[in-house]
Write a protein that holds these residues in place. Structure first.
Motif, PDB file in Angstrom:
ATOM      1  N   CYS A 242       0.629  -1.142   0.033  1.00 25.27           N
ATOM      2  CA  CYS A 242      -0.008   0.050   0.055  1.00 25.27           C
ATOM      3  C   CYS A 242       0.724   1.240   0.025  1.00 25.27           C
ATOM      4  CB  CYS A 242      -0.738   0.010   1.377  1.00 25.27           C
ATOM      5  SG  CYS A 242      -2.218  -1.265   1.160  1.00 25.27           S
ATOM      6  N   HIS A 243       2.055   1.106   0.445  1.00 27.70           N
ATOM      7  CA  HIS A 243       2.875   2.319   0.610  1.00 27.70           C
ATOM      8  C   HIS A 243       4.282   2.280  -0.132  1.00 27.70           C
ATOM      9  CE1 HIS A 243       0.356   4.227   3.763  1.00 27.70           C
ATOM     10  NE2 HIS A 243       0.152   2.900   4.283  1.00 27.70           N
ATOM     11  N   MET A 244       4.796   3.353  -0.470  1.00 29.58           N
ATOM     12  CA  MET A 244       5.877   3.655  -1.253  1.00 29.58           C
ATOM     13  C   MET A 244       7.097   4.645  -0.370  1.00 29.58           C
ATOM     14  SD  MET A 244       5.370   3.182  -5.295  1.00 29.58           S
ATOM     15  CE  MET A 244       7.141   2.765  -5.773  1.00 29.58           C
ATOM     16  N   VAL A 245       8.134   4.480  -0.718  1.00 29.18           N
ATOM     17  CA  VAL A 245       9.122   5.380  -0.126  1.00 29.18           C
ATOM     18  C   VAL A 245      10.253   5.304  -1.428  1.00 29.18           C
ATOM     19  CG1 VAL A 245       8.881   5.263   2.440  1.00 29.18           C
ATOM     20  CG2 VAL A 245      10.437   3.707   1.362  1.00 29.18           C
ATOM     21  N   GLY A 246      10.803   6.511  -0.935  1.00 30.73           N
ATOM     22  CA  GLY A 246      12.103   6.647  -2.061  1.00 30.73           C
ATOM     23  C   GLY A 246      11.971   7.729  -3.011  1.00 30.73           C
ATOM     24  N   ASP A 247      12.901   7.917  -3.938  1.00 33.03           N
ATOM     25  CA  ASP A 247      12.866   8.816  -4.982  1.00 33.03           C
ATOM     26  C   ASP A 247      12.029   8.574  -5.850  1.00 33.03           C
ATOM     27  OD1 ASP A 247      15.057  10.132  -4.066  1.00 33.03           O
ATOM     28  OD2 ASP A 247      16.633   8.914  -5.210  1.00 33.03           O
ATOM     29  N   ASP A 248      11.640   7.426  -6.403  1.00 38.54           N
ATOM     30  CA  ASP A 248      10.453   7.019  -7.221  1.00 38.54           C
ATOM     31  C   ASP A 248       9.129   6.551  -6.694  1.00 38.54           C
ATOM     32  OD1 ASP A 248      12.400   7.457  -9.381  1.00 38.54           O
ATOM     33  OD2 ASP A 248      13.079   5.317  -9.245  1.00 38.54           O
ATOM     34  N   ALA A 249       9.028   6.895  -5.362  1.00 37.75           N
ATOM     35  CA  ALA A 249       7.654   6.634  -4.874  1.00 37.75           C
ATOM     36  C   ALA A 249       6.618   7.226  -5.261  1.00 37.75           C
ATOM     37  CB  ALA A 249       7.923   6.894  -3.311  1.00 37.75           C
ATOM     38  N   LYS A 250       5.384   6.356  -5.491  1.00 40.78           N
ATOM     39  CA  LYS A 250       4.191   6.986  -6.153  1.00 40.78           C
ATOM     40  C   LYS A 250       3.140   6.600  -5.125  1.00 40.78           C
ATOM     41  CE  LYS A 250       5.435   6.790 -10.821  1.00 40.78           C
ATOM     42  NZ  LYS A 250       6.773   6.449 -10.931  1.00 40.78           N
ATOM     43  N   ILE A 251       1.960   7.170  -4.947  1.00 37.92           N
ATOM     44  CA  ILE A 251       0.981   6.818  -4.453  1.00 37.92           C
ATOM     45  C   ILE A 251       0.342   5.603  -4.802  1.00 37.92           C
ATOM     46  CG2 ILE A 251      -1.547   7.333  -3.673  1.00 37.92           C
ATOM     47  CD1 ILE A 251      -0.692  10.378  -3.846  1.00 37.92           C
ATOM     48  N   LYS A 252       0.010   4.541  -4.013  1.00 35.19           N
ATOM     49  CA  LYS A 252      -0.312   3.266  -4.276  1.00 35.19           C
ATOM     50  C   LYS A 252      -1.864   3.366  -3.477  1.00 35.19           C
ATOM     51  CE  LYS A 252       2.332  -0.412  -4.328  1.00 35.19           C
ATOM     52  NZ  LYS A 252       3.401  -1.323  -4.041  1.00 35.19           N
ATOM     53  N   VAL A 253      -2.199   2.421  -2.619  1.00 35.60           N
ATOM     54  CA  VAL A 253      -3.388   2.495  -1.930  1.00 35.60           C
ATOM     55  C   VAL A 253      -3.428   3.415  -0.805  1.00 35.60           C
ATOM     56  CG1 VAL A 253      -5.114   0.903  -0.456  1.00 35.60           C
ATOM     57  CG2 VAL A 253      -3.947   0.094  -2.367  1.00 35.60           C
ATOM     58  N   GLY A 254      -2.325   3.626  -0.399  1.00 34.87           N
ATOM     59  CA  GLY A 254      -1.932   4.615   0.894  1.00 34.87           C
ATOM     60  C   GLY A 254      -1.007   5.806   0.277  1.00 34.87           C
ATOM     61  N   PRO A 255      -0.797   6.623   1.196  1.00 31.01           N
ATOM     62  CA  PRO A 255       0.024   7.808   0.721  1.00 31.01           C
ATOM     63  C   PRO A 255       1.597   7.446   0.774  1.00 31.01           C
ATOM     64  CG  PRO A 255      -0.616   8.019   2.964  1.00 31.01           C
ATOM     65  CD  PRO A 255      -1.311   6.956   2.645  1.00 31.01           C
ATOM     66  N   VAL A 256       2.475   8.011   0.029  1.00 28.71           N
ATOM     67  CA  VAL A 256       3.715   7.910   0.098  1.00 28.71           C
ATOM     68  C   VAL A 256       4.320   8.352   1.528  1.00 28.71           C
ATOM     69  CG1 VAL A 256       6.160   8.977  -1.021  1.00 28.71           C
ATOM     70  CG2 VAL A 256       4.036   8.395  -2.398  1.00 28.71           C
ATOM     71  N   LEU A 257       5.194   7.714   1.779  1.00 30.92           N
ATOM     72  CA  LEU A 257       5.804   7.917   3.362  1.00 30.92           C
ATOM     73  C   LEU A 257       6.910   8.719   3.498  1.00 30.92           C
ATOM     74  CD1 LEU A 257       4.755   4.545   5.095  1.00 30.92           C
ATOM     75  CD2 LEU A 257       3.401   6.841   4.839  1.00 30.92           C
ATOM     76  N   ASN A 258       7.459   9.272   2.263  1.00 33.44           N
ATOM     77  CA  ASN A 258       8.618  10.033   2.361  1.00 33.44           C
ATOM     78  C   ASN A 258       8.173  11.531   3.087  1.00 33.44           C
ATOM     79  OD1 ASN A 258       9.992   8.553   0.411  1.00 33.44           O
ATOM     80  ND2 ASN A 258       9.475   9.553  -1.313  1.00 33.44           N
ATOM     81  N   GLY A 259       8.905  12.015   3.931  1.00 38.08           N
ATOM     82  CA  GLY A 259       8.725  13.126   4.598  1.00 38.08           C
ATOM     83  C   GLY A 259       7.597  12.852   5.769  1.00 38.08           C
ATOM     84  N   VAL A 260       7.292  11.670   6.120  1.00 37.43           N
ATOM     85  CA  VAL A 260       6.222  11.465   7.129  1.00 37.43           C
ATOM     86  C   VAL A 260       6.477  11.867   8.499  1.00 37.43           C
ATOM     87  CG1 VAL A 260       6.541   9.212   7.858  1.00 37.43           C
ATOM     88  CG2 VAL A 260       4.197   9.870   7.769  1.00 37.43           C
TER      89      VAL A 260
END
Length: 136
Positions: free
Chosen positions: A40-58
Motif C-alpha cells: 500500500c505504501h512506497m518510499v524513496g525517489d521514485d515513490a508513487k501513491i498506491k492504496v496509501g500515501p507515499v511515506l517520504n517526509g512522514v
C-alpha cells in the motif's frame, strides 16, 4: 469527534510517559519489515501513491495532511492532524501497533505490528526518508 480528540490526548500522554522505552531500530531489518507495508505504501525517489500515501517526509508532518493524498484520507485521520497529531517515531510506533485503536476510522486496513522491535526497525527505515525531521 470529541471522543477522537480524547483518544489522541490519551495517546500523546502515554507516549510522553513511555518515551524513554522507545528504542532505536535497525534500518536493514526495517527494510525487510516494510515489505508488509509495501502493498500500500512506497518510499524513496521514485515513490508513487498506491492504496496509501507515499511515506517520504512522514515524520514531522501532521496526520492526514499530505497534499497529494488529501482526498483519500479518512475524516478521522484529517481530524487527528487538525487536532495536533504530528508523526513522530513514538506516535508512529503507537499507531503501527494497532492503527484502529488510535484512529478508529482510519482507512488503513493493516492490523498492526505487534512486536516492539519490528515497529522500531520499520521506523528506523522510514526515518531515512524524512531527512528534514528534527525531534523536539
Amino acid at each position: 469527534m470529541q471522543n477522537l480528540h480524547g483518544k489522541i490526548a490519551a495517546t500523546v500522554l502515554a507516549v510522553m510517559i513511555a518515551g524513554p522505552a522507545f528504542a532505536e531500530g535497525d534500518i536493514a531489518k526495517g527494510e525487510k519489515v516494510f515489505k508488509k507495508c509495501a502493498a500500500c505504501h512506497m518510499v524513496g525517489d521514485d515513490a508513487k501513491i498506491k492504496v496509501g500515501p507515499v511515506l517520504n517526509g512522514v515524520f514531522g508532518r501532521a496526520a492526514g495532511s499530505d497534499e497529494e493524498y488529501a482526498k483519500k484520507y479518512s475524516k478521522d485521520m484529517v481530524k487527528a492532524g487538525e487536532d495536533g497529531l504530528v508523526w513522530t517515531p513514538e506516535m508512529m510506533s503507537t499507531y503501527l501497533e494497532k492503527p484502529k485503536d488510535m484512529i478508529k476510522k482510519t482507512k488503513m486496513a493493516f492490523a498492526g505490528l505487534k512486536k516492539d522491535d519490528e515497529r522500531a526497525d520499520v521506523i528506523a527505515y522510514l526515518l531515512q526518508f524524512s531527512p528534514d525531521y528534527k525531534p523536539e
